[in-house]
Design a protein around this motif. Sequence first.
Motif, PDB file in Angstrom:
ATOM      1  N   GLY A 253      -7.898   2.809 -12.457  1.00 23.50           N
ATOM      2  CA  GLY A 253      -7.479   1.702 -11.613  1.00 23.50           C
ATOM      3  C   GLY A 253      -7.704   1.991  -9.973  1.00 23.50           C
ATOM      4  O   GLY A 253      -7.703   1.002  -9.468  1.00 23.50           O
ATOM      5  N   ARG A 254      -8.486   2.986  -9.980  1.00 22.18           N
ATOM      6  CA  ARG A 254      -8.962   3.295  -8.427  1.00 22.18           C
ATOM      7  C   ARG A 254      -7.946   3.307  -7.484  1.00 22.18           C
ATOM      8  O   ARG A 254      -7.975   2.412  -6.453  1.00 22.18           O
ATOM      9  CB  ARG A 254     -10.189   2.649  -8.181  1.00 22.18           C
ATOM     10  CG  ARG A 254     -11.315   2.688  -8.956  1.00 22.18           C
ATOM     11  CD  ARG A 254     -12.742   2.091  -8.460  1.00 22.18           C
ATOM     12  NE  ARG A 254     -12.366   0.891  -7.958  1.00 22.18           N
ATOM     13  CZ  ARG A 254     -12.415  -0.358  -8.399  1.00 22.18           C
ATOM     14  NH1 ARG A 254     -12.191  -0.291  -9.951  1.00 22.18           N
ATOM     15  NH2 ARG A 254     -12.100  -1.373  -7.950  1.00 22.18           N
ATOM     16  N   VAL A 255      -6.587   3.828  -7.703  1.00 23.38           N
ATOM     17  CA  VAL A 255      -5.398   3.603  -6.818  1.00 23.38           C
ATOM     18  C   VAL A 255      -4.801   5.096  -6.661  1.00 23.38           C
ATOM     19  O   VAL A 255      -5.018   5.894  -7.391  1.00 23.38           O
ATOM     20  CB  VAL A 255      -4.426   2.799  -7.455  1.00 23.38           C
ATOM     21  CG1 VAL A 255      -4.646   1.385  -7.487  1.00 23.38           C
ATOM     22  CG2 VAL A 255      -4.070   3.386  -8.843  1.00 23.38           C
ATOM     23  N   ARG A 256      -4.315   5.032  -5.563  1.00 23.71           N
ATOM     24  CA  ARG A 256      -3.700   6.396  -5.026  1.00 23.71           C
ATOM     25  C   ARG A 256      -2.449   6.747  -5.913  1.00 23.71           C
ATOM     26  O   ARG A 256      -1.560   5.623  -6.207  1.00 23.71           O
ATOM     27  CB  ARG A 256      -3.028   6.405  -3.668  1.00 23.71           C
ATOM     28  CG  ARG A 256      -4.370   6.461  -2.525  1.00 23.71           C
ATOM     29  CD  ARG A 256      -3.927   6.498  -1.045  1.00 23.71           C
ATOM     30  NE  ARG A 256      -3.193   8.002  -1.071  1.00 23.71           N
ATOM     31  CZ  ARG A 256      -2.327   8.238  -0.307  1.00 23.71           C
ATOM     32  NH1 ARG A 256      -1.853   7.236   0.622  1.00 23.71           N
ATOM     33  NH2 ARG A 256      -1.723   9.422  -0.215  1.00 23.71           N
TER      34      ARG A 256
ATOM     35  N   ILE B 190      -2.872  -2.497  -2.402  1.00 19.59           N
ATOM     36  CA  ILE B 190      -2.425  -1.607  -3.166  1.00 19.59           C
ATOM     37  C   ILE B 190      -2.058  -0.301  -2.569  1.00 19.59           C
ATOM     38  O   ILE B 190      -2.976   0.591  -2.354  1.00 19.59           O
ATOM     39  CB  ILE B 190      -2.791  -1.302  -4.566  1.00 19.59           C
ATOM     40  CG1 ILE B 190      -2.906  -2.751  -5.183  1.00 19.59           C
ATOM     41  CG2 ILE B 190      -1.850  -0.500  -5.460  1.00 19.59           C
ATOM     42  CD1 ILE B 190      -3.896  -2.746  -6.519  1.00 19.59           C
ATOM     43  N   LEU B 191      -0.834   0.110  -1.946  1.00 20.04           N
ATOM     44  CA  LEU B 191      -0.668   1.216  -1.389  1.00 20.04           C
ATOM     45  C   LEU B 191      -1.017   2.444  -2.312  1.00 20.04           C
ATOM     46  O   LEU B 191      -1.232   3.538  -1.967  1.00 20.04           O
ATOM     47  CB  LEU B 191       0.754   1.508  -0.588  1.00 20.04           C
ATOM     48  CG  LEU B 191       0.917   0.918   0.869  1.00 20.04           C
ATOM     49  CD1 LEU B 191       2.430   1.304   1.094  1.00 20.04           C
ATOM     50  CD2 LEU B 191       0.196   1.761   1.522  1.00 20.04           C
ATOM     51  N   GLY B 192      -0.347   2.148  -3.647  1.00 17.88           N
ATOM     52  CA  GLY B 192      -0.636   3.111  -4.453  1.00 17.88           C
ATOM     53  C   GLY B 192       0.382   3.041  -5.933  1.00 17.88           C
ATOM     54  O   GLY B 192       1.202   1.835  -5.646  1.00 17.88           O
ATOM     55  N   ILE B 193       0.424   3.923  -6.664  1.00 17.95           N
ATOM     56  CA  ILE B 193       1.326   3.764  -7.761  1.00 17.95           C
ATOM     57  C   ILE B 193       2.430   4.945  -7.603  1.00 17.95           C
ATOM     58  O   ILE B 193       2.231   5.779  -7.273  1.00 17.95           O
ATOM     59  CB  ILE B 193       0.652   4.150  -9.142  1.00 17.95           C
ATOM     60  CG1 ILE B 193      -0.462   3.163  -9.485  1.00 17.95           C
ATOM     61  CG2 ILE B 193       1.710   4.053 -10.156  1.00 17.95           C
ATOM     62  CD1 ILE B 193      -0.103   2.197 -10.485  1.00 17.95           C
ATOM     63  N   ALA B 194       3.609   4.407  -7.882  1.00 13.83           N
ATOM     64  CA  ALA B 194       4.715   5.296  -7.914  1.00 13.83           C
ATOM     65  C   ALA B 194       5.248   5.443  -9.342  1.00 13.83           C
ATOM     66  O   ALA B 194       5.612   4.440  -9.726  1.00 13.83           O
ATOM     67  CB  ALA B 194       5.982   4.743  -7.036  1.00 13.83           C
TER      68      ALA B 194
ATOM     69  N   LEU C 290       1.270  -8.335   2.138  1.00 13.73           N
ATOM     70  CA  LEU C 290       1.689  -7.228   2.699  1.00 13.73           C
ATOM     71  C   LEU C 290       1.249  -6.042   1.858  1.00 13.73           C
ATOM     72  O   LEU C 290       0.916  -6.462   0.518  1.00 13.73           O
ATOM     73  CB  LEU C 290       3.566  -7.080   2.530  1.00 13.73           C
ATOM     74  CG  LEU C 290       3.849  -8.023   3.587  1.00 13.73           C
ATOM     75  CD1 LEU C 290       5.436  -7.925   3.309  1.00 13.73           C
ATOM     76  CD2 LEU C 290       3.799  -7.845   5.026  1.00 13.73           C
ATOM     77  N   PRO C 291       1.258  -4.722   2.150  1.00 11.67           N
ATOM     78  CA  PRO C 291       1.011  -3.627   1.192  1.00 11.67           C
ATOM     79  C   PRO C 291       2.008  -3.776   0.326  1.00 11.67           C
ATOM     80  O   PRO C 291       3.192  -3.798   0.301  1.00 11.67           O
ATOM     81  CB  PRO C 291       0.861  -2.457   2.076  1.00 11.67           C
ATOM     82  CG  PRO C 291       1.659  -2.793   3.312  1.00 11.67           C
ATOM     83  CD  PRO C 291       1.543  -4.092   3.735  1.00 11.67           C
TER      84      PRO C 291
ATOM     85  N   ILE D  50       7.028  -3.414   3.553  1.00  7.96           N
ATOM     86  CA  ILE D  50       6.175  -2.989   2.253  1.00  7.96           C
ATOM     87  C   ILE D  50       6.764  -3.667   1.180  1.00  7.96           C
ATOM     88  O   ILE D  50       8.258  -4.019   0.917  1.00  7.96           O
ATOM     89  CB  ILE D  50       6.396  -1.343   1.819  1.00  7.96           C
ATOM     90  CG1 ILE D  50       6.148  -0.500   3.004  1.00  7.96           C
ATOM     91  CG2 ILE D  50       6.081  -0.900   0.880  1.00  7.96           C
ATOM     92  CD1 ILE D  50       6.324   0.902   3.093  1.00  7.96           C
ATOM     93  N   VAL D  51       6.132  -4.197   0.213  1.00  5.64           N
ATOM     94  CA  VAL D  51       6.672  -4.554  -1.198  1.00  5.64           C
ATOM     95  C   VAL D  51       6.819  -3.857  -2.180  1.00  5.64           C
ATOM     96  O   VAL D  51       5.641  -2.989  -2.476  1.00  5.64           O
ATOM     97  CB  VAL D  51       5.917  -5.940  -1.548  1.00  5.64           C
ATOM     98  CG1 VAL D  51       6.038  -6.239  -3.007  1.00  5.64           C
ATOM     99  CG2 VAL D  51       5.853  -7.144  -0.584  1.00  5.64           C
ATOM    100  N   VAL D  52       7.884  -3.727  -2.917  1.00  8.17           N
ATOM    101  CA  VAL D  52       8.086  -3.053  -4.139  1.00  8.17           C
ATOM    102  C   VAL D  52       8.044  -3.587  -5.322  1.00  8.17           C
ATOM    103  O   VAL D  52       8.895  -4.699  -5.486  1.00  8.17           O
ATOM    104  CB  VAL D  52       9.236  -2.184  -4.214  1.00  8.17           C
ATOM    105  CG1 VAL D  52       9.402  -1.269  -5.309  1.00  8.17           C
ATOM    106  CG2 VAL D  52       9.024  -0.909  -2.849  1.00  8.17           C
TER     107      VAL D  52
END
Length: 211
Positions: free
Chosen positions: A176-179, A155-159, A125-126, A5-7
């Motif tokens: 942004g249509r992101v989780r 994009i896995l999502g926003i933290a 990578l995600p 996973i990329v951060v």
Amino acid sequence: MNKRIVVTGTDTGVGKTVFSAGLAGLLGANYWKPVQAGLEQETDSECVRRLGGLSSDRIVPELYRLRTPASPHYSAEIDGIRVDTETLRLPDSGERQLVIEGAGGLMVPLTARTLYIDIFERWQLPVVLCARTGLGTINHSLLSIEALRKRQIRILGIAFIGERNAETESAICEMGRVRWLGRLPWLVPLTDERLQAAFKDSFVSSDFLNL
Ligand SMILES: Nc1ncnc2c1ncn2[C@@H]1O[C@H](COP(=O)(O)OP(=O)(O)OP(=O)(O)O)[C@@H](O)[C@H]1O
Ligand SMILES: C[C@H](N)[C@H](N)CCCCCC(=O)O
Ligand SMILES: [Mg+2]
């Protein structure tokens, strides 16, 4: 099955390293900071080891340790070297997952011709995008999302990192249509125990498994 996973983040200083420490601790993952710019203070790898409670064998050594805390392309120039982006190949992580932290935001130059986002595009990578919750983050987040989408980077999502800001968090995730993956509060004092407890309360490990 991909276990890496990329951060990344909307900016430098948003909390990618602290988030990475929490994530590596939660998943029992290894951690890798390929390019470290700035050596005078605690490095990101040292910080993750301390806050995430990782043993040293779970920290993959940096490929580049640049002295000056600046954009990697410039920090490398000051050190009289050039980042060879061809060497930025993904290490095998063995049985464990691997959390990989970029440097700064997405469009940080590693060389005069290569941005970190170009490497993320190559890796395919995600990506978890770390974002602040304060004023200004909507623009930074939507710009980052657009850049990732344009390169078809998953994009896995926003933290989110910071105090709760429901309107901003929902605006970013809806527009942004992101989780929404979760929000790590600002911890004072910031200790390994408090981070690991807060991370468990803020995020769900299944969101980062079976990618
Ligand atoms: N949840 C948090 N609670 C308290 N302090 C935090 C939190 N997240 C980050 N910080 C602090 O904010 C500063 C920046 O965080 P961090 O180093 O994780 O940013 P970064 O995005 O990794 O930056 P860089 O682009 O340099 O890698 C650090 O001093 C860190 O201790
Ligand atoms: C030095 C800092 N801690 C990071 N490692 C690198 C941040 C590069 C930011 C470049 C920029 O966006 O202006
Ligand atoms: Mg960092």
